[in-house]
Design a protein around this motif. Structure first.
Motif, PDB file in Angstrom:
ATOM      1  N   LEU B 160       0.835  -1.207   0.000  1.00 38.09           N
ATOM      2  CA  LEU B 160       0.000   0.000   0.000  1.00 38.09           C
ATOM      3  C   LEU B 160       0.868   1.255   0.000  1.00 38.09           C
ATOM      4  CD1 LEU B 160      -3.009  -0.866   2.326  1.00 38.09           C
ATOM      5  CD2 LEU B 160      -2.894  -0.807  -0.153  1.00 38.09           C
ATOM      6  N   ALA B 161       2.036   1.195   0.668  1.00 37.65           N
ATOM      7  CA  ALA B 161       2.925   2.355   0.682  1.00 37.65           C
ATOM      8  C   ALA B 161       3.405   2.659  -0.732  1.00 37.65           C
ATOM      9  CB  ALA B 161       4.110   2.098   1.606  1.00 37.65           C
ATOM     10  N   LEU B 162       3.795   1.616  -1.466  1.00 39.36           N
ATOM     11  CA  LEU B 162       4.222   1.835  -2.857  1.00 39.36           C
ATOM     12  C   LEU B 162       3.061   2.370  -3.689  1.00 39.36           C
ATOM     13  CD1 LEU B 162       6.440  -1.293  -3.604  1.00 39.36           C
ATOM     14  CD2 LEU B 162       7.172   1.053  -3.163  1.00 39.36           C
ATOM     15  N   LEU B 163       1.852   1.852  -3.407  1.00 40.80           N
ATOM     16  CA  LEU B 163       0.670   2.253  -4.175  1.00 40.80           C
ATOM     17  C   LEU B 163       0.352   3.739  -4.018  1.00 40.80           C
ATOM     18  CD1 LEU B 163      -1.925   1.301  -5.780  1.00 40.80           C
ATOM     19  CD2 LEU B 163      -2.980   0.988  -3.566  1.00 40.80           C
ATOM     20  N   VAL B 164       0.433   4.246  -2.772  1.00 43.55           N
ATOM     21  CA  VAL B 164       0.049   5.644  -2.566  1.00 43.55           C
ATOM     22  C   VAL B 164       1.235   6.603  -2.651  1.00 43.55           C
ATOM     23  CG1 VAL B 164      -1.978   5.068  -1.192  1.00 43.55           C
ATOM     24  CG2 VAL B 164       0.176   5.536  -0.038  1.00 43.55           C
ATOM     25  N   LEU B 165       2.435   6.066  -2.804  1.00 45.99           N
ATOM     26  CA  LEU B 165       3.619   6.930  -2.862  1.00 45.99           C
ATOM     27  C   LEU B 165       3.505   8.020  -3.942  1.00 45.99           C
ATOM     28  CD1 LEU B 165       6.284   7.350  -1.443  1.00 45.99           C
ATOM     29  CD2 LEU B 165       7.370   5.799  -3.054  1.00 45.99           C
ATOM     30  N   PRO B 166       3.100   7.687  -5.181  1.00 49.87           N
ATOM     31  CA  PRO B 166       2.981   8.753  -6.186  1.00 49.87           C
ATOM     32  C   PRO B 166       2.015   9.860  -5.762  1.00 49.87           C
ATOM     33  CG  PRO B 166       2.811   6.598  -7.230  1.00 49.87           C
ATOM     34  CD  PRO B 166       2.794   6.362  -5.752  1.00 49.87           C
ATOM     35  N   THR B 167       0.886   9.462  -5.132  1.00 49.57           N
ATOM     36  CA  THR B 167      -0.082  10.459  -4.668  1.00 49.57           C
ATOM     37  C   THR B 167       0.552  11.377  -3.635  1.00 49.57           C
ATOM     38  OG1 THR B 167      -1.578   8.576  -4.774  1.00 49.57           O
ATOM     39  CG2 THR B 167      -2.499  10.654  -4.021  1.00 49.57           C
ATOM     40  N   VAL B 168       1.287  10.781  -2.679  1.00 48.13           N
ATOM     41  CA  VAL B 168       1.923  11.579  -1.641  1.00 48.13           C
ATOM     42  C   VAL B 168       2.950  12.530  -2.255  1.00 48.13           C
ATOM     43  CG1 VAL B 168       3.430  11.473   0.386  1.00 48.13           C
ATOM     44  CG2 VAL B 168       1.558   9.859   0.154  1.00 48.13           C
ATOM     45  N   ILE B 169       3.741  12.018  -3.207  1.00 52.14           N
ATOM     46  CA  ILE B 169       4.769  12.857  -3.826  1.00 52.14           C
ATOM     47  C   ILE B 169       4.118  14.028  -4.567  1.00 52.14           C
ATOM     48  CG2 ILE B 169       6.613  12.939  -5.549  1.00 52.14           C
ATOM     49  CD1 ILE B 169       7.253  10.056  -4.886  1.00 52.14           C
ATOM     50  N   ILE B 170       3.084  13.719  -5.367  1.00 54.91           N
ATOM     51  CA  ILE B 170       2.455  14.775  -6.170  1.00 54.91           C
ATOM     52  C   ILE B 170       1.835  15.843  -5.267  1.00 54.91           C
ATOM     53  CG2 ILE B 170       0.562  15.237  -7.786  1.00 54.91           C
ATOM     54  CD1 ILE B 170       1.211  12.452  -9.034  1.00 54.91           C
ATOM     55  N   ALA B 171       1.134  15.394  -4.195  1.00 51.74           N
ATOM     56  CA  ALA B 171       0.510  16.363  -3.282  1.00 51.74           C
ATOM     57  C   ALA B 171       1.566  17.193  -2.555  1.00 51.74           C
ATOM     58  CB  ALA B 171      -0.387  15.631  -2.280  1.00 51.74           C
ATOM     59  N   SER B 172       2.651  16.545  -2.118  1.00 48.49           N
ATOM     60  CA  SER B 172       3.691  17.279  -1.392  1.00 48.49           C
ATOM     61  C   SER B 172       4.370  18.289  -2.302  1.00 48.49           C
ATOM     62  CB  SER B 172       4.732  16.305  -0.842  1.00 48.49           C
ATOM     63  OG  SER B 172       4.123  15.321  -0.067  1.00 48.49           O
ATOM     64  N   ARG B 173       4.568  17.913  -3.566  1.00 52.05           N
ATOM     65  CA  ARG B 173       5.197  18.863  -4.493  1.00 52.05           C
ATOM     66  C   ARG B 173       4.329  20.095  -4.676  1.00 52.05           C
ATOM     67  NH1 ARG B 173       7.796  16.414  -9.802  1.00 52.05           N
ATOM     68  NH2 ARG B 173       8.378  18.589  -9.916  1.00 52.05           N
ATOM     69  N   GLU B 174       3.006  19.851  -4.775  1.00 57.27           N
ATOM     70  CA  GLU B 174       2.120  21.007  -4.928  1.00 57.27           C
ATOM     71  C   GLU B 174       2.198  21.914  -3.712  1.00 57.27           C
ATOM     72  OE1 GLU B 174      -1.797  19.684  -6.080  1.00 57.27           O
ATOM     73  OE2 GLU B 174      -0.951  19.058  -8.004  1.00 57.27           O
ATOM     74  N   ALA B 175       2.261  21.302  -2.518  1.00 61.53           N
ATOM     75  CA  ALA B 175       2.351  22.102  -1.298  1.00 61.53           C
ATOM     76  C   ALA B 175       3.655  22.897  -1.273  1.00 61.53           C
ATOM     77  CB  ALA B 175       2.251  21.197  -0.073  1.00 61.53           C
ATOM     78  N   LEU B 176       4.746  22.288  -1.709  1.00 68.17           N
ATOM     79  CA  LEU B 176       6.032  22.992  -1.729  1.00 68.17           C
ATOM     80  C   LEU B 176       6.009  24.131  -2.741  1.00 68.17           C
ATOM     81  CD1 LEU B 176       8.457  19.930  -1.585  1.00 68.17           C
ATOM     82  CD2 LEU B 176       8.167  21.665   0.183  1.00 68.17           C
ATOM     83  N   ARG B 177       5.342  23.863  -3.884  1.00 69.79           N
ATOM     84  CA  ARG B 177       5.300  24.875  -4.934  1.00 69.79           C
ATOM     85  C   ARG B 177       4.513  26.099  -4.476  1.00 69.79           C
ATOM     86  NH1 ARG B 177       3.120  21.942  -9.675  1.00 69.79           N
ATOM     87  NH2 ARG B 177       4.686  20.438  -9.059  1.00 69.79           N
TER      88      ARG B 177
END
Lengths: 288, 299
Positions: B160-177
């Protein structure tokens, strides 16, 4: 040093993709050592776990195609219609309420949709079926319709984003030339946002092809080479799920079929995802 | 009638769309509204049907009792605890890796390098890989094969961690941006290194956005059933998980198990368990919205 650790975390995603490919390829090659590729791709009977196994994947492909078409018939018009309304007609306040409501659909677990398909939609389909004998409780149509509902937010959100990104100047120009709202929406905004809309459709297909729980619960378990959505069918994903529950011993042919079908599914969805990313990059109208 | 009035009446007449056209406009608008109404109606029908169907079993037995072959004695206790174990562990695995990856890609990576572009496209693509494929990966590499963890809590959490990893990365990048460049410029101008800038200024400022994304990603993990079928979330477990190497089941898998039984009583139980799952998910989503509104800074 720290930068390296951070880089490795980012690179883990590439490792995941490689691991997926590595997990799929060797058993698939072994599988094709036992079953010819020709039989797999053109055979019309799928019964890999029976005493007299047959390995034609076409019935599973047919099941996937039929449920996907049903899903698209629901999610394309409803998703696109909702997107046009939210982007071109709705007042900001209406939009603020309706958009999250629509996106709630995306947050509902797929088992729940499966339950809905089997317990609510299927009886309705059986009651209003217009062509002769009503279908059984398990049928591809109910699963497909509910899958379509599940994908509405994918189509809706992505197309709406694309439409909102069309600059106001284009709309104002069209209004100044005497266009009505409908004309602005259908002849200016939708064509200008077409790349985003097309990408959302491709992504919708990919999601429908890859969806497992709804079809596993509601479409029935028999591989069935048919195009009538009223029949029970098995999709590629549902086969993988069902075989996975069955706990096949490692190395058995039954175990390898999971990977052969999985490879086909992975390649199909992978190509569509790349295509959708490409469409957006390639055909995006660039405005200032 | 003055000439002016005549002209303005004429302009008015010409400016007004003909009746047929107006009817078409109205019809188009109604069709669009109908599309939206169908979607909202489907959502309402779904929620209403599970509450109505499951009403009879919505009591504390649902999370007090363990599964049983006799529907009237069955509950989802082991599934509730299994879900809590698996989702917590998924969060512990995916959050540090996802945030680190996002920080690298958004703040530190040279954009023009081919390997960084490869990583970006790859993440976008992984986000759309069907979840059952992650299940296959889990079956081949995590449950059996190289890791050989067996059908246990940890295996499920890894997948499940591998499954949601892309979602977490994409959301975190938006927050950083969303953190304005002036913050970075200010820190750098005062002599902070790029890593100090990220660690002490940008990351704290982006935390609410990241937290929101993480909660939403974990709520997706909580509802996921297909990959866990592959890694063997046993469907008949009459004990709570005791550790990472414990056999387990989770709510969505338990629901699937009950839905696929022929007895009507189990379907009622499934509906009740669905209501419980939806309440859990709604709570998490509410939490995400609250975090976003409470801690959002405005620049």
């Amino acid at each position: 040093m720290i930068v390296w650790v951070l880089f490795l975390c980012a690179a883990l995603s590439v490792v995941t993709t490689v691991a997926i490919v590595l997990s799929l390829v060797p058993p698939t090659i072994e599988f094709f050592g036992e079953v010819s590729i020709g039989e797999f791709l053109t055979g019309t009977k799928w019964s890999p776990l029976f005493a007299n196994p047959r390995f034609g994947v076409l019935p599973l492909v047919a099941g996937t195609a039929v449920t996907t078409v049903c899903a698209l018939a629901v999610c394309v018009p409803i998703g696109l219609g909702s997107a046009v309304y939210l982007s071109e007609y709705a007042r900001p306040r209406t939009r603020r309420v309706l958009k999250p409501l629509l996106e709630l659909l995306a947050g509902i677990p797929t088992v729940v949709y499966g339950y809905f398909a089997l317990e609510v939609v299927s009886p309705i389909v059986q009651t209003i079926w217009p062509f002769g004998d009503p279908p059984g409780a398990f049928n591809a149509l109910s699963a497909g319709i509910v899958m379509g509902v599940m994908i509405v937010p994918t189509v809706g959100s992505l197309s709406e984003d694309a439409m909102t990104a069309v600059p106001a100047g284009l709309r104002e120009g069209a209004y100044a030339l005497g266009s009505t709202r409908r004309e602005v929406a259908t002849r200016v905004v939708v064509p200008a946002a077409l790349s985003g809309i097309a990408a959302s459709f491709v992504l919708a297909i990919s999601r429908a092809v890859g969806e497992t729980m709804i079809v596993l619960i509601a479409a029935g378990g028999q591989p069935n080479l048919a195009i009538n959505p009223g029949e029970a069918m098995q999709t590629m994903t549902a086969f993988i799920g069902a075989a996975g529950i069955g706990d096949q011993p490692t190395g058995s042919t039954g175990y390898k079929t999971i990977f052969a079908v999985g490879s086909l599914l992975f390649v199909a969805t992978f190509v569509m995802n790349l295509l959708s990313i490409r469409i957006v990059r390639r055909f995006r109208e660039v405005y200032e | 009638m003055s000439a002016e009035a005549t002209v303005s009446a004429e302009v008015e007449r010409l400016g007004r769309a003909p009746r047929a056209k107006r009817a078409k406009e109205q019809a188009f608008r109604s069709v669009l509204l109908l599309c939206l109404a169908v979607a909202v109606f489907a959502l309402g029908a779904l929620l209403l049907s599970v509450v109505v169907d499951g009403w009879g079993r919505l009591d504390d037995g649902l999370w007090r009792r363990f599964p049983s072959p006799r529907p009237l004695l069955a509950g989802a206790r082991s599934a509730v605890f299994g879900t809590l174990w698996v989702v917590t562990l998924t969060g512990l695995l995916t959050v540090p890796i996802g945030v680190a990856a996002a920080v690298y890609l958004e703040e530190l990576a040279p954009r023009n390098r081919w390997y960084n572009r490869l990583i970006e496209v790859n993440i976008q693509n992984l986000a759309a890989v069907p979840s059952i494929v992650y299940g296959i990966l889990g079956l081949a590499f995590v449950v059996r094969g190289p890791l050989s963890l067996g059908r246990v809590v940890l295996a499920a959490a890894v997948i499940l961690a591998l499954l949601v990893l892309p979602t977490v990365i994409i959301a975190s990048r938006e927050a950083l941006r969303a953190v304005p460049p002036s913050i970075r410029d200010g820190a750098l101008a005062l002599g902070a290194t790029p890593l100090q800038t990220v660690g002490r200024q940008v990351l704290p400022a982006a935390t609410p956005g990241i937290a929101t994304g993480v909660i939403l990603a974990l709520s997706r993990a909580m509802g996921e059933a297909a990959p866990l079928l592959m890694v063997g979330a046993l469907t008949f477990v009459t004990f709570n998980p005791t550790g990472l190497d414990s056999a387990f089941t989770v709510l969505p898998v338990q629901i699937f198990n009950w839905v696929s039984r022929p007895q009507e009583e189990f379907h009622v139980l499934a509906a009740a368990a669905i209501v419980m799952l939806l309440v859990l998910l709604l709570t998490m989503n509410g939490l995400a919205i609250w975090v976003r509104n409470r801690f959002r800074s405005r620049w």
